[in-house]
Scaffold this active site. Structure first.
Site, PDB file in Angstrom:
ATOM      1  N   ASP A 115       1.016  -0.936  -0.205  1.00 51.86           N
ATOM      2  CA  ASP A 115      -0.171   0.476  -0.350  1.00 51.86           C
ATOM      3  C   ASP A 115       1.256   1.350  -0.205  1.00 51.86           C
ATOM      4  OD1 ASP A 115      -1.822   2.135   0.031  1.00 51.86           O
ATOM      5  OD2 ASP A 115      -2.524   1.096   1.858  1.00 51.86           O
ATOM      6  N   ASP A 116       0.759   2.577  -0.990  1.00 57.42           N
ATOM      7  CA  ASP A 116       2.000   3.289  -1.351  1.00 57.42           C
ATOM      8  C   ASP A 116       3.128   3.076  -0.884  1.00 57.42           C
ATOM      9  OD1 ASP A 116      -1.296   4.603  -0.712  1.00 57.42           O
ATOM     10  OD2 ASP A 116      -0.258   5.763   0.637  1.00 57.42           O
ATOM     11  N   CYS A 130      -6.118   4.247  -3.911  1.00 56.52           N
ATOM     12  CA  CYS A 130      -6.229   3.095  -2.925  1.00 56.52           C
ATOM     13  C   CYS A 130      -7.344   1.798  -3.577  1.00 56.52           C
ATOM     14  CB  CYS A 130      -6.179   3.110  -1.707  1.00 56.52           C
ATOM     15  SG  CYS A 130      -5.411   3.408  -0.670  1.00 56.52           S
ATOM     16  N   ARG A 161      -7.151  -1.307  -6.296  1.00 59.76           N
ATOM     17  CA  ARG A 161      -7.628  -2.769  -5.879  1.00 59.76           C
ATOM     18  C   ARG A 161      -8.878  -3.098  -7.273  1.00 59.76           C
ATOM     19  NH1 ARG A 161      -5.113  -2.666  -0.777  1.00 59.76           N
ATOM     20  NH2 ARG A 161      -3.807  -0.941  -0.427  1.00 59.76           N
ATOM     21  N   LYS A 170      -4.828  -5.647   3.949  1.00 57.14           N
ATOM     22  CA  LYS A 170      -6.225  -4.490   3.374  1.00 57.14           C
ATOM     23  C   LYS A 170      -6.709  -4.739   2.738  1.00 57.14           C
ATOM     24  CE  LYS A 170      -6.188   0.654   1.602  1.00 57.14           C
ATOM     25  NZ  LYS A 170      -5.692   1.508   1.288  1.00 57.14           N
ATOM     26  N   HIS A 211     -10.294  -2.861   1.694  1.00 57.91           N
ATOM     27  CA  HIS A 211     -10.908  -1.393   1.237  1.00 57.91           C
ATOM     28  C   HIS A 211     -11.905  -1.216  -0.433  1.00 57.91           C
ATOM     29  CE1 HIS A 211      -9.174   3.129   1.075  1.00 57.91           C
ATOM     30  NE2 HIS A 211     -10.511   2.941   2.080  1.00 57.91           N
ATOM     31  N   SER A 234      -8.151   1.743   4.742  1.00 56.49           N
ATOM     32  CA  SER A 234      -6.948   2.261   5.322  1.00 56.49           C
ATOM     33  C   SER A 234      -6.949   2.898   6.599  1.00 56.49           C
ATOM     34  CB  SER A 234      -6.347   3.367   4.636  1.00 56.49           C
ATOM     35  OG  SER A 234      -7.049   3.245   3.083  1.00 56.49           O
ATOM     36  N   HIS A 284       1.754   2.392   3.725  1.00 61.96           N
ATOM     37  CA  HIS A 284       0.819   3.366   4.103  1.00 61.96           C
ATOM     38  C   HIS A 284       0.692   3.778   5.537  1.00 61.96           C
ATOM     39  CE1 HIS A 284      -3.051   5.875   4.712  1.00 61.96           C
ATOM     40  NE2 HIS A 284      -3.537   5.455   3.257  1.00 61.96           N
ATOM     41  N   ASP A 293      -0.728  -0.484  -4.869  1.00 58.73           N
ATOM     42  CA  ASP A 293      -1.583  -0.604  -5.704  1.00 58.73           C
ATOM     43  C   ASP A 293      -1.328   1.352  -6.203  1.00 58.73           C
ATOM     44  OD1 ASP A 293      -0.801   1.599  -3.127  1.00 58.73           O
ATOM     45  OD2 ASP A 293      -3.244   0.869  -2.130  1.00 58.73           O
ATOM     46  N   ASN A 294      -0.194   1.375  -6.142  1.00 62.67           N
ATOM     47  CA  ASN A 294      -0.093   3.183  -6.308  1.00 62.67           C
ATOM     48  C   ASN A 294       0.839   3.722  -6.293  1.00 62.67           C
ATOM     49  OD1 ASN A 294      -3.286   3.675  -4.684  1.00 62.67           O
ATOM     50  ND2 ASN A 294      -0.712   4.662  -4.357  1.00 62.67           N
ATOM     51  N   LYS A 332       1.660  10.013  -5.078  1.00 58.50           N
ATOM     52  CA  LYS A 332      -0.297   8.996  -5.123  1.00 58.50           C
ATOM     53  C   LYS A 332      -0.958  10.063  -5.255  1.00 58.50           C
ATOM     54  CE  LYS A 332      -3.082   7.119  -1.815  1.00 58.50           C
ATOM     55  NZ  LYS A 332      -2.985   6.561  -0.009  1.00 58.50           N
TER      56      LYS A 332
END
Length: 460
Positions: free
Chosen positions: A35-36, A74, A78, A127, A129, A152, A206, A258-259, A274
């Site tokens: 994540d991130d 996010c 996904r 996660k 989300h 998150s 994240h 994810d990003n 992001k």
């Protein structure tokens, strides 16, 4: 299912395996998602952060340098990953919050749905989300088991769940990666006799960041580095469990993010982060390893979308594609080294329902950009999406940080991409088409909100 249907299914799966040169036994799939995590956050992508296990994964497999998510935030990214379809098609144009009543559209088929229908054991750890209400949770979307925070870690209440039950009202963050890893290795051991799909979307890096005592203060890159190094350790534990249980040669391991990075982390030499549709917001590290099936130590520069995972894994596992059209491609020829490039339509990048960019090969066309992050209250009238007075064209092969607009030199490329965008937009849901029509009809005036979407305020 009668005997004839069962035999036909087995013959079909065997034929798929022969055509792909893959073993007739259905492969296991491990999909690890950060994540991130930024494009430049791994050692094998140029980082100073120590990631020996991920570097080894790349040395034993294929590393992509042009992997892009379908969205720079996010929930949408996904949704696209698990369906093979643009998030604006599947009811996820924005980030979900704990009190939202909706999630990934219930009519959509997830990768877990497809593999469960092939008798795979399935688990999601981390996660989610894609919706907090029970009908949207992993155990309602093809996963046999779920363990993790359903959104998150900066959202409240930060509950830790097992299946549909809350087991901690406020998840302890410093032990989270350790607990995720214990769940993953347990699942692999328990499921080793049957084909399995492990989807492991880590909560980190994240923010807020946290690391266990074994890693806190141990990296030379501060707490962020500690967190990434602990994730690398986790990957090593998963790989070790596969090997010790004799599963290495029949398991496809995929790793990505994810990003792009948010406040910390590195996009490498790319522009943006992001929540922006510059490359730094959408380009991700991506590594694939399958001993004996994928080439070793190969770097692939072909354009690849995380939406491609759905059709690729479905094909490898002999699954049935859903009736709805996919936006991702089966990229087995890229993974296996049979091809260096694949023809595809432009990849479109949205902010909510608003189209901002299109990437076609190494050409990137910017038509709009936003000034409001998805994590703060919107200005009066909604999120502002600025239509550019003149589209900007970047040649990413020579200008990866999108600094030099070459639209005046290549009007034919701009026109061709605009025409292709116009064709593609007609296949999207009405809100996307309306936002596109609005963007073309309104002046390029920063005071004019285009395609506004009402946003909830970020939780405390």
């Amino acid at each position: 299912m009668n005997r004839r249907e069962a035999l036909a299914g087995l013959l079909g799966a065997s034929m798929v395996a022969r055509l792909r040169g893959a073993p007739s036994k259905s492969p296991n799939v491990v999909l690890i998602l950060c994540d991130d995590l930024g494009f430049g956050d791994l050692g094998c992508y140029g980082s100073k952060i120590r990631t020996p296990n991920l570097d080894r994964l790349a040395a034993e497999g294929v590393r992509f340098t042009n992997c892009c998510s379908a969205d720079p935030v996010c929930s949408p990214s996904r949704a696209a990953l698990l369906t093979g379809r643009y998030p604006t098609r599947v009811g996820v144009p924005r980030v979900f919050f704990p009190d939202d009543k909706e999630g990934l559209d219930l009519s959509e088929t997830t990768l877990a749905d497809v593999l469960k229908a092939r008798s795979y054991r399935t688990m999601c750890i981390g996660k989610w989300h894609l919706g907090r209400p029970t009908p949207y949770l992993p155990t309602s979307r093809g996963f046999d088991e779920y363990f993790g925070i359903p959104y998150s870690n900066d959202m409240t209440p930060r509950v830790l769940m097992h299946n549909t039950d809350v087991i901690e009202q406020s998840a302890q963050l410093d032990s989270l990666t350790q607990r995720y890893t214990a769940q993953a290795t347990r699942f692999i051991r328990d499921a080793k006799e049957a084909p399995f799909f492990l989807y492991m979307p880590h909560t980190f890096p994240h923010i807020p960041l946290a690391a266990s005592a074994a890693f806190r203060g141990k990296s030379a890159e501060g707490l962020y580095g500690d967190v990434v190094e602990e994730i690398d350790w986790s990957v090593g534990e998963v790989l070790g469990t596969l090997k010790s249980n004799g599963l290495d040669d029949n398991t496809l391991v995929l790793f990505s993010s994810d990003n792009g990075p948010w406040y910390q982390g590195s996009p490498g030499k790319l522009r943006g982060r992001k929540d922006t549709t510059y490359e730094g917001g959408v380009r991700e590290p991506f590594i694939a390893r399958w001993p004996g099936r994928l080439p070793r130590d190969r770097v692939c520069a072909a354009l690849f979308s995380l939406m491609d995972i759905f059709p690729t894994v479905t094909g490898l596992c002999g699954g049935k594609l859903p009736g709805k059209p996919l936006d991702g491609l089966d990229i087995w020829p890229l993974l296996s080294g049979q091809k260096q490039q694949m023809d595809r339509d432009p990849l479109l990048y949205f902010h909510l329902y608003n189209l901002q960019c299109a990437r076609w090969g190494n050409w990137k066309l910017h038509v709009a950009r936003n000034d409001t992050t998805a994590y703060v209250p919107a200005p009066p009238g909604g999120v502002r999406n600025y239509v550019l007075p003149h589209p900007e064209l970047y040649d990413l092969s020579n200008d990866p940080d999108e600094s030099y607009d070459v639209a005046p030199q290549y009007p034919d490329i701009v026109a061709k991409m605009q025409a292709k965008i116009g064709e593609m937009i007609t296949t999207f849901p009405e809100p996307v088409q309306r936002a596109w029509t609005d963007s073309k009809s309104r002046p390029a005036d920063p005071s004019t909100p285009v395609g506004a979407w009402p946003r909830p305020a970020a939780p405390n």
